[in-house]
Design a protein around this motif. Sequence first.
Motif, PDB file in Angstrom:
ATOM      1  N   LYS A  33       0.809  -1.211   0.000  1.00 43.83           N
ATOM      2  CA  LYS A  33       0.000   0.000   0.000  1.00 43.83           C
ATOM      3  C   LYS A  33       0.847   1.267   0.000  1.00 43.83           C
ATOM      4  O   LYS A  33       0.655   2.172   0.814  1.00 43.83           O
ATOM      5  CB  LYS A  33      -0.936  -0.004   1.208  1.00 43.83           C
ATOM      6  CG  LYS A  33      -2.326   0.493   0.847  1.00 43.83           C
ATOM      7  CD  LYS A  33      -3.274   0.322   1.995  1.00 43.83           C
ATOM      8  CE  LYS A  33      -4.614   0.902   1.630  1.00 43.83           C
ATOM      9  NZ  LYS A  33      -5.607   0.721   2.677  1.00 43.83           N
ATOM     10  N   ASN A 131      -2.970   3.234  -5.939  1.00 47.98           N
ATOM     11  CA  ASN A 131      -2.473   2.549  -4.756  1.00 47.98           C
ATOM     12  C   ASN A 131      -1.442   1.508  -5.182  1.00 47.98           C
ATOM     13  O   ASN A 131      -1.796   0.487  -5.763  1.00 47.98           O
ATOM     14  CB  ASN A 131      -3.671   1.875  -4.056  1.00 47.98           C
ATOM     15  CG  ASN A 131      -3.234   0.865  -3.015  1.00 47.98           C
ATOM     16  OD1 ASN A 131      -2.072   0.848  -2.576  1.00 47.98           O
ATOM     17  ND2 ASN A 131      -4.159   0.002  -2.616  1.00 47.98           N
TER      18      ASN A 131
ATOM     19  N   ASP B 229      -4.259  -9.644   4.627  1.00 47.66           N
ATOM     20  CA  ASP B 229      -3.163  -8.870   4.029  1.00 47.66           C
ATOM     21  C   ASP B 229      -3.638  -8.200   2.738  1.00 47.66           C
ATOM     22  O   ASP B 229      -3.273  -7.059   2.450  1.00 47.66           O
ATOM     23  CB  ASP B 229      -1.906  -9.722   3.810  1.00 47.66           C
ATOM     24  CG  ASP B 229      -2.173 -11.029   3.082  1.00 47.66           C
ATOM     25  OD1 ASP B 229      -3.354 -11.411   2.951  1.00 47.66           O
ATOM     26  OD2 ASP B 229      -1.202 -11.665   2.642  1.00 47.66           O
ATOM     27  N   VAL B 231      -6.677  -7.254   2.325  1.00 46.29           N
ATOM     28  CA  VAL B 231      -7.553  -6.174   2.805  1.00 46.29           C
ATOM     29  C   VAL B 231      -6.720  -4.935   3.112  1.00 46.29           C
ATOM     30  O   VAL B 231      -7.039  -3.824   2.696  1.00 46.29           O
ATOM     31  CB  VAL B 231      -8.336  -6.623   4.060  1.00 46.29           C
ATOM     32  CG1 VAL B 231      -9.151  -5.465   4.619  1.00 46.29           C
ATOM     33  CG2 VAL B 231      -9.223  -7.820   3.742  1.00 46.29           C
ATOM     34  N   LEU B 232      -5.599  -5.132   3.831  1.00 49.08           N
ATOM     35  CA  LEU B 232      -4.738  -4.001   4.175  1.00 49.08           C
ATOM     36  C   LEU B 232      -4.118  -3.368   2.932  1.00 49.08           C
ATOM     37  O   LEU B 232      -3.891  -2.162   2.885  1.00 49.08           O
ATOM     38  CB  LEU B 232      -3.620  -4.454   5.122  1.00 49.08           C
ATOM     39  CG  LEU B 232      -4.056  -4.693   6.568  1.00 49.08           C
ATOM     40  CD1 LEU B 232      -2.937  -5.368   7.358  1.00 49.08           C
ATOM     41  CD2 LEU B 232      -4.448  -3.380   7.237  1.00 49.08           C
ATOM     42  N   GLN B 233      -3.846  -4.191   1.937  1.00 48.08           N
ATOM     43  CA  GLN B 233      -3.282  -3.651   0.698  1.00 48.08           C
ATOM     44  C   GLN B 233      -4.346  -2.940  -0.123  1.00 48.08           C
ATOM     45  O   GLN B 233      -4.039  -2.298  -1.116  1.00 48.08           O
ATOM     46  CB  GLN B 233      -2.697  -4.787  -0.157  1.00 48.08           C
ATOM     47  CG  GLN B 233      -1.421  -5.383   0.394  1.00 48.08           C
ATOM     48  CD  GLN B 233      -1.210  -6.802  -0.113  1.00 48.08           C
ATOM     49  OE1 GLN B 233      -1.926  -7.281  -0.984  1.00 48.08           O
ATOM     50  NE2 GLN B 233      -0.223  -7.477   0.441  1.00 48.08           N
ATOM     51  N   GLY B 234      -5.595  -3.086   0.288  1.00 48.34           N
ATOM     52  CA  GLY B 234      -6.679  -2.489  -0.492  1.00 48.34           C
ATOM     53  C   GLY B 234      -6.860  -3.204  -1.812  1.00 48.34           C
ATOM     54  O   GLY B 234      -7.371  -2.646  -2.767  1.00 48.34           O
ATOM     55  N   SER B 235      -6.426  -4.466  -1.866  1.00 51.85           N
ATOM     56  CA  SER B 235      -6.491  -5.155  -3.150  1.00 51.85           C
ATOM     57  C   SER B 235      -7.515  -6.296  -3.139  1.00 51.85           C
ATOM     58  O   SER B 235      -7.340  -7.289  -3.801  1.00 51.85           O
ATOM     59  CB  SER B 235      -5.108  -5.691  -3.533  1.00 51.85           C
ATOM     60  OG  SER B 235      -4.642  -6.600  -2.564  1.00 51.85           O
ATOM     61  N   GLU B 293      -0.277  -9.680  12.876  1.00 54.25           N
ATOM     62  CA  GLU B 293      -0.183  -8.271  12.512  1.00 54.25           C
ATOM     63  C   GLU B 293      -1.503  -7.736  11.949  1.00 54.25           C
ATOM     64  O   GLU B 293      -1.983  -6.684  12.377  1.00 54.25           O
ATOM     65  CB  GLU B 293       0.932  -8.057  11.485  1.00 54.25           C
ATOM     66  CG  GLU B 293       1.017  -6.585  11.066  1.00 54.25           C
ATOM     67  CD  GLU B 293       2.225  -6.257  10.211  1.00 54.25           C
ATOM     68  OE1 GLU B 293       2.781  -7.175   9.584  1.00 54.25           O
ATOM     69  OE2 GLU B 293       2.604  -5.067  10.182  1.00 54.25           O
ATOM     70  N   LYS B 297      -4.070  -4.747  13.376  1.00 52.59           N
ATOM     71  CA  LYS B 297      -4.435  -3.551  12.614  1.00 52.59           C
ATOM     72  C   LYS B 297      -5.925  -3.475  12.313  1.00 52.59           C
ATOM     73  O   LYS B 297      -6.466  -2.396  12.139  1.00 52.59           O
ATOM     74  CB  LYS B 297      -3.658  -3.535  11.293  1.00 52.59           C
ATOM     75  CG  LYS B 297      -2.180  -3.216  11.494  1.00 52.59           C
ATOM     76  CD  LYS B 297      -1.452  -3.281  10.179  1.00 52.59           C
ATOM     77  CE  LYS B 297      -0.021  -2.769  10.351  1.00 52.59           C
ATOM     78  NZ  LYS B 297       0.783  -3.031   9.142  1.00 52.59           N
ATOM     79  N   SER B 408       2.638 -15.696  -2.986  1.00 49.04           N
ATOM     80  CA  SER B 408       3.920 -15.028  -2.768  1.00 49.04           C
ATOM     81  C   SER B 408       5.092 -16.011  -2.807  1.00 49.04           C
ATOM     82  O   SER B 408       6.006 -15.936  -1.994  1.00 49.04           O
ATOM     83  CB  SER B 408       3.923 -14.305  -1.420  1.00 49.04           C
ATOM     84  OG  SER B 408       2.864 -13.401  -1.356  1.00 49.04           O
TER      85      SER B 408
END
Lengths: 423, 430
Positions: A33, A131, B229, B231-235, B293, B297, B408
């Motif tokens: 991000k 983003n 993860d 979700v946090l990346q906005g992806s 983590e 968050k 990954s």
Amino acid sequence: MDIDKAVHFLNSKSDAWEIFYEKDISKSILVEKGNVKNISEEEESGYAVRVIVDGRVGFATSTDPARIIEVCEKALKLAKISEEKLDDFPFSKCTQVEGIYDRRFDNVDSLWLEDAAGRMINAAMELKNVNPAQGAIEVSKSVTRILNSSGTDVENEATACSAYLEVVIEDSSAYEMDQSRMLNLNLEFVGRHAAELAVEGVKAEKIEKGSYDVVLSPIAISQLLYFALYPAFSAENVVKGRSMLAGKIGHEFGEFTLIDDGRMPYGLMSSPFDDEGVETKRTVIFDDGVLKAYVSDFRHAKILGVEPTGNGFREEISSYPTTSPTNVILDFRDKSSNIEENALVVHSLIGAHTSNPVSGDFSLECMNAFLFTNGDRKPIKSAMIYGNVYDLLKRIEVFGKDVRQIDGTVTPSVRFRDVVVSG
Amino acid sequence: MDVEFYDIRQIETSTLTLTLDNGCIEKPKYDVIKGKGFRVLKNGFWGIFSGNVSDKEGLGRAARNAVGSGDGKVVPAGNGGKFIFRVKENPEDVSIEEKVQLMKEIEKELKADYIVSTRVSYIENLRKFEYRDSSGIEVYYEVPRIGIVVQAVAKDESLQFLSKRLLKPAGYEIFRNDKIFDMASEVRDILADLVKAATPPSGEMNVVMDSSLGGVFIHEAFGHAVEADHVLQGSTILSDKLGEKVAAENVNVYDDPTIEEFGFSPFDDEGVEAKRKTIIKDGVLTSFLHSRETAAKLNGKPGNARAQSVAEPIVRMSNTFIDEGDLSFEELLEEARDGVYLVGSRGGETNPATGYFHFNAQYGYVIRNGELAEMIRDVSLSGNTLSILHSIKLGKGLDFDPGFCGKSGQVVPVADGAPPSLVRAFVGGA
């Protein structure tokens, strides 16, 4: 690790043996991000022992140097039930390949990685509201050594680095990458191009089902051919009846040229020798469409009665060497820098690994596709292309001039005639 | 150490792999991997190191990578603990010759005059896991995995391959019945028809998915989109959908590492005890999958971080499934009326940012007037996750399929489960 002790042990217990040793050090930085999330360093070394007893091959591997004799014993035990036949290991001398080692890698530290990640992110953020969701930059250095009972003792050092970024905006996402043997990644290109593709993909529309001229980018070509075509010219698959190209030497498959070159200077897959110690070489597979040869590892070359081409590679230290392509270079008679007019241009594909490696049939979702009509560029979503790779190769109309290496494949964008596209 | 958090993992896996390729044992191998992974969190930034070094050196090198600053934080892992998975029959006590004999017996079931190539693969693996973190918790476990994959290639009007797999956290006892033999004869029998099968129709249509393909759908198309993860990346398309209706009324989706299927694990790779997590309850998105983590968050519960060997633990699925409904298979076909019935999967891919997925079935049948008609081959399925979940109709009979999931660059064992179901999606050739 006590190699001498292992050699002494193997000399007394086996007819022939091979020890493959590899040490990798890699450092990477992760982007999430738009921010740097972590820096990670990995040090991995391991070895693989291959033995021959009564013509039967056994194999065992470990990352634990203290266990080398135990590993040798396990390999000998497996040789007893093995029907993997081989009578010796190849003898080879050490040669050099240009452009696979960059000593500047020793200077890469955490600050270098932070700076590189920053450049990639900033290049993406020059476009509004994007983003840079996920990305990574990695540098690595490896040492490979192969010893065997035929007298081979060769060693090679190589470096590699890569950068990758996925950019998201609204319901659109796109990625770009760069890979190199030298410390010269084009980070600005990766960031900017991923962002541009993502932005252009916003408000994509569906495409009408039909037959279109399709331009596949080097990324898309690499994805498709790696899974749908390359397995077919592997000697192992030919021997095992898993290839449409078996028994087809001399037959025509189109008008393209395809060369496997394990010694290409600066090639991402270049090395002086393969993972069995066989010297790498340049092998013409298709010459103006005519199938000339297969690539092969040491064992399957023997079965086919041909010279090994230096294509015996290990996926991991713990894998047997198997026939694998190196740098696969594509070429075609007609080239033009303007090949996108009135075509569906596809940046990357989803689902290439589901292609049928035996028949060559594929069915792929296009990602970041654009329809060019009379100078107009319209983003397309959920387009699917399908067909058979051998049919597709006969539909090549023209090559672009934007040659890149993606993983093993060296190619420009390629334009194909009349490909079936469904919306 | 002057850091906010650190942890140390030590992992040892030993693996025996045997492959019977066209009746010959090829590429037998034994592999033992031993390694350590270290993470240090300093100024909200992670420094990571893996390698075979002392704890002191490993933590030191990880700390040297923690040079930046960020918003990293972690929730506690719980109490730690110890778990040894007990098997009925330890595979190490079975001679390698007997294992080879079993494979050769299975291979006989695969053979027929139209079969041009066969493969039987045997794998046995033991994972020993040790974990410690700066809060003082300690975890130790041992879990064995075992299984056989059968595959055959047939040739008639087309070349076709088909495979089935039996993979479990278990001992050699799983081969002491006919299950794996039945799988082999099923592969042989289906291929007899598949090589003569027609190419599929294409376009948007009613699709009945079998358990195996439905499992892949829920894993690939939905499961990856609830990994926090992403979700946090906005992806992921599900980022802002917590508490909202994302599926039909009767849809319930779980991730459950405590079930003894291939994704089983007593603790995750951050030392958190395994627990069932409800992801969708009665059509409403109730939870994401979390690491320590992402839980910190997003105010979630940890327990879903996994790693291949000593790589960095990331948010992963374990045994992910969509619970059964109440329609019989015949009722699903009747409801579909016209369309296709698709069976099994050759893998798939999805983009959590857009919700589009694409995968290939192993084979299928045309559904005509509510009944199964001719067989079809090389058929693929694609569509949008959410629109499918909103209209999915669920049958009876939950079944799991084992597999390996990559994310990954890390591969971990998982299982996907589903009942037979009816959806509307795009079908095409493959």
